[in-house]
Scaffold this motif. Structure first.
Motif, PDB file in Angstrom:
ATOM      1  N   PHE A 106      -3.565  11.391  -7.767  1.00 52.55           N
ATOM      2  CA  PHE A 106      -3.053  10.046  -7.939  1.00 52.55           C
ATOM      3  C   PHE A 106      -3.612   9.431  -9.209  1.00 52.55           C
ATOM      4  O   PHE A 106      -4.786   9.613  -9.537  1.00 52.55           O
ATOM      5  CB  PHE A 106      -3.466   9.206  -6.731  1.00 52.55           C
ATOM      6  CG  PHE A 106      -3.308   7.734  -6.916  1.00 52.55           C
ATOM      7  CD1 PHE A 106      -4.402   6.945  -7.212  1.00 52.55           C
ATOM      8  CD2 PHE A 106      -2.071   7.148  -6.792  1.00 52.55           C
ATOM      9  CE1 PHE A 106      -4.271   5.572  -7.384  1.00 52.55           C
ATOM     10  CE2 PHE A 106      -1.917   5.781  -6.958  1.00 52.55           C
ATOM     11  CZ  PHE A 106      -3.019   4.998  -7.259  1.00 52.55           C
ATOM     12  N   VAL A 107      -2.751   8.696  -9.938  1.00 54.45           N
ATOM     13  CA  VAL A 107      -3.187   7.977 -11.127  1.00 54.45           C
ATOM     14  C   VAL A 107      -3.046   6.470 -10.927  1.00 54.45           C
ATOM     15  O   VAL A 107      -3.997   5.710 -11.113  1.00 54.45           O
ATOM     16  CB  VAL A 107      -2.386   8.406 -12.367  1.00 54.45           C
ATOM     17  CG1 VAL A 107      -2.791   7.574 -13.582  1.00 54.45           C
ATOM     18  CG2 VAL A 107      -2.571   9.894 -12.649  1.00 54.45           C
ATOM     19  N   ALA A 108      -1.838   6.038 -10.550  1.00 49.49           N
ATOM     20  CA  ALA A 108      -1.588   4.601 -10.424  1.00 49.49           C
ATOM     21  C   ALA A 108      -0.369   4.379  -9.558  1.00 49.49           C
ATOM     22  O   ALA A 108       0.502   5.246  -9.452  1.00 49.49           O
ATOM     23  CB  ALA A 108      -1.379   3.963 -11.797  1.00 49.49           C
ATOM     24  N   THR A 109      -0.316   3.205  -8.967  1.00 46.76           N
ATOM     25  CA  THR A 109       0.845   2.842  -8.186  1.00 46.76           C
ATOM     26  C   THR A 109       1.141   1.359  -8.377  1.00 46.76           C
ATOM     27  O   THR A 109       0.229   0.568  -8.658  1.00 46.76           O
ATOM     28  CB  THR A 109       0.629   3.161  -6.689  1.00 46.76           C
ATOM     29  OG1 THR A 109       1.837   2.890  -5.968  1.00 46.76           O
ATOM     30  CG2 THR A 109      -0.480   2.312  -6.087  1.00 46.76           C
ATOM     31  N   ILE A 110       2.421   1.027  -8.245  1.00 49.82           N
ATOM     32  CA  ILE A 110       2.839  -0.366  -8.313  1.00 49.82           C
ATOM     33  C   ILE A 110       3.784  -0.623  -7.153  1.00 49.82           C
ATOM     34  O   ILE A 110       4.723   0.140  -6.928  1.00 49.82           O
ATOM     35  CB  ILE A 110       3.483  -0.705  -9.680  1.00 49.82           C
ATOM     36  CG1 ILE A 110       3.778  -2.197  -9.791  1.00 49.82           C
ATOM     37  CG2 ILE A 110       4.723   0.136  -9.957  1.00 49.82           C
ATOM     38  CD1 ILE A 110       4.102  -2.648 -11.218  1.00 49.82           C
ATOM     39  N   SER A 111       3.516  -1.674  -6.412  1.00 46.89           N
ATOM     40  CA  SER A 111       4.340  -1.985  -5.257  1.00 46.89           C
ATOM     41  C   SER A 111       5.632  -2.669  -5.697  1.00 46.89           C
ATOM     42  O   SER A 111       5.816  -3.014  -6.871  1.00 46.89           O
ATOM     43  CB  SER A 111       3.565  -2.894  -4.296  1.00 46.89           C
ATOM     44  OG  SER A 111       3.380  -4.179  -4.889  1.00 46.89           O
ATOM     45  N   ALA A 112       6.505  -2.886  -4.737  1.00 52.23           N
ATOM     46  CA  ALA A 112       7.769  -3.561  -5.042  1.00 52.23           C
ATOM     47  C   ALA A 112       7.532  -4.978  -5.568  1.00 52.23           C
ATOM     48  O   ALA A 112       8.321  -5.488  -6.365  1.00 52.23           O
ATOM     49  CB  ALA A 112       8.653  -3.593  -3.798  1.00 52.23           C
ATOM     50  N   ASN A 113       6.442  -5.601  -5.151  1.00 53.55           N
ATOM     51  CA  ASN A 113       6.165  -6.961  -5.619  1.00 53.55           C
ATOM     52  C   ASN A 113       5.195  -6.989  -6.792  1.00 53.55           C
ATOM     53  O   ASN A 113       4.715  -8.066  -7.171  1.00 53.55           O
ATOM     54  CB  ASN A 113       5.645  -7.836  -4.475  1.00 53.55           C
ATOM     55  CG  ASN A 113       4.339  -7.331  -3.896  1.00 53.55           C
ATOM     56  OD1 ASN A 113       3.710  -6.447  -4.459  1.00 53.55           O
ATOM     57  ND2 ASN A 113       3.932  -7.898  -2.779  1.00 53.55           N
ATOM     58  N   GLY A 114       4.914  -5.817  -7.377  1.00 57.56           N
ATOM     59  CA  GLY A 114       4.149  -5.768  -8.613  1.00 57.56           C
ATOM     60  C   GLY A 114       2.660  -5.558  -8.494  1.00 57.56           C
ATOM     61  O   GLY A 114       1.941  -5.560  -9.502  1.00 57.56           O
ATOM     62  N   ARG A 115       2.155  -5.361  -7.281  1.00 59.91           N
ATOM     63  CA  ARG A 115       0.721  -5.119  -7.112  1.00 59.91           C
ATOM     64  C   ARG A 115       0.394  -3.709  -7.588  1.00 59.91           C
ATOM     65  O   ARG A 115       1.080  -2.752  -7.240  1.00 59.91           O
ATOM     66  CB  ARG A 115       0.322  -5.273  -5.666  1.00 59.91           C
ATOM     67  CG  ARG A 115      -1.155  -5.065  -5.405  1.00 59.91           C
ATOM     68  CD  ARG A 115      -1.460  -5.164  -3.919  1.00 59.91           C
ATOM     69  NE  ARG A 115      -1.090  -6.474  -3.386  1.00 59.91           N
ATOM     70  CZ  ARG A 115      -1.148  -6.769  -2.098  1.00 59.91           C
ATOM     71  NH1 ARG A 115      -1.571  -5.877  -1.235  1.00 59.91           N
ATOM     72  NH2 ARG A 115      -0.810  -7.973  -1.685  1.00 59.91           N
ATOM     73  N   THR A 116      -0.674  -3.587  -8.354  1.00 54.92           N
ATOM     74  CA  THR A 116      -1.040  -2.291  -8.921  1.00 54.92           C
ATOM     75  C   THR A 116      -2.382  -1.808  -8.391  1.00 54.92           C
ATOM     76  O   THR A 116      -3.256  -2.605  -8.031  1.00 54.92           O
ATOM     77  CB  THR A 116      -1.113  -2.354 -10.452  1.00 54.92           C
ATOM     78  OG1 THR A 116      -2.001  -3.407 -10.844  1.00 54.92           O
ATOM     79  CG2 THR A 116       0.263  -2.600 -11.058  1.00 54.92           C
ATOM     80  N   ASN A 117      -2.523  -0.491  -8.367  1.00 54.62           N
ATOM     81  CA  ASN A 117      -3.781   0.153  -8.039  1.00 54.62           C
ATOM     82  C   ASN A 117      -3.938   1.364  -8.948  1.00 54.62           C
ATOM     83  O   ASN A 117      -2.953   2.023  -9.283  1.00 54.62           O
ATOM     84  CB  ASN A 117      -3.831   0.589  -6.577  1.00 54.62           C
ATOM     85  CG  ASN A 117      -4.151  -0.561  -5.651  1.00 54.62           C
ATOM     86  OD1 ASN A 117      -5.276  -1.041  -5.610  1.00 54.62           O
ATOM     87  ND2 ASN A 117      -3.162  -1.021  -4.909  1.00 54.62           N
ATOM     88  N   TYR A 118      -5.181   1.647  -9.307  1.00 56.20           N
ATOM     89  CA  TYR A 118      -5.449   2.735 -10.242  1.00 56.20           C
ATOM     90  C   TYR A 118      -6.599   3.593  -9.736  1.00 56.20           C
ATOM     91  O   TYR A 118      -7.509   3.112  -9.058  1.00 56.20           O
ATOM     92  CB  TYR A 118      -5.852   2.172 -11.609  1.00 56.20           C
ATOM     93  CG  TYR A 118      -4.838   1.264 -12.245  1.00 56.20           C
ATOM     94  CD1 TYR A 118      -4.864  -0.104 -12.021  1.00 56.20           C
ATOM     95  CD2 TYR A 118      -3.848   1.775 -13.073  1.00 56.20           C
ATOM     96  CE1 TYR A 118      -3.934  -0.945 -12.592  1.00 56.20           C
ATOM     97  CE2 TYR A 118      -2.913   0.940 -13.670  1.00 56.20           C
ATOM     98  CZ  TYR A 118      -2.965  -0.424 -13.415  1.00 56.20           C
ATOM     99  OH  TYR A 118      -2.034  -1.252 -13.998  1.00 56.20           O
TER     100      TYR A 118
END
Length: 124
Positions: free
Chosen positions: A46-58
């Motif tokens: 995993f590198v990064a993710t963005i939810s449908a409402n724009g929340r990100t995690n790295y």
């Protein structure tokens, strides 16, 4: 739905690249999107993710260097990668998680649509 990743290439350490992932279909705004990478001989991580409402995690190793964003009008997510390091070298894949969303967006099996991958090579 199909995903098309692009933007990879060869860059020197400290340089930057911007990866793009374009999606077909009319429901892109409802997808959570993720980027993963796989180096030779290693598992996909995993590198990064963005939810449908724009929340990100790295992942910790890219925090402060990578920025994930989305443009729903263009059905595209962007992974801006700055201060690249040789250990960032890998094939990068984008993926989509459609509703109902996974409880664990950090695992590849939780994503049901994958792009073809784009090679990122960082020279020292």
């Amino acid at each position: 739905v199909q995903l098309q990743a692009s933007g990879g290439g060869l860059v020197q350490a400290g340089g930057s690249l911007r990866l793009s992932c374009a999606a077909s279909g009319r429901t892109f705004s409802s997808y959570a999107m993720g980027w993963f990478r796989q180096a030779p001989g290693k598992e996909r991580e995993f590198v990064a993710t963005i939810s449908a409402n724009g929340r990100t995690n790295y992942i910790n190793s890219v925090k402060g260097r990578f920025t994930l964003s989305r443009d729903n009008a263009k059905n595209t997510v962007y992974l801006q990668m700055n201060s690249l390091k040789p250990e960032d070298t890998a094939v990068y894949y984008c993926a989509a998680d459609r509703p109902p969303y996974s409880d664990n967006p950090y695992r590849p099996p939780e994503y049901d649509i994958w792009g073809q991958g784009t090679q990122v090579t960082v020279s020292s």
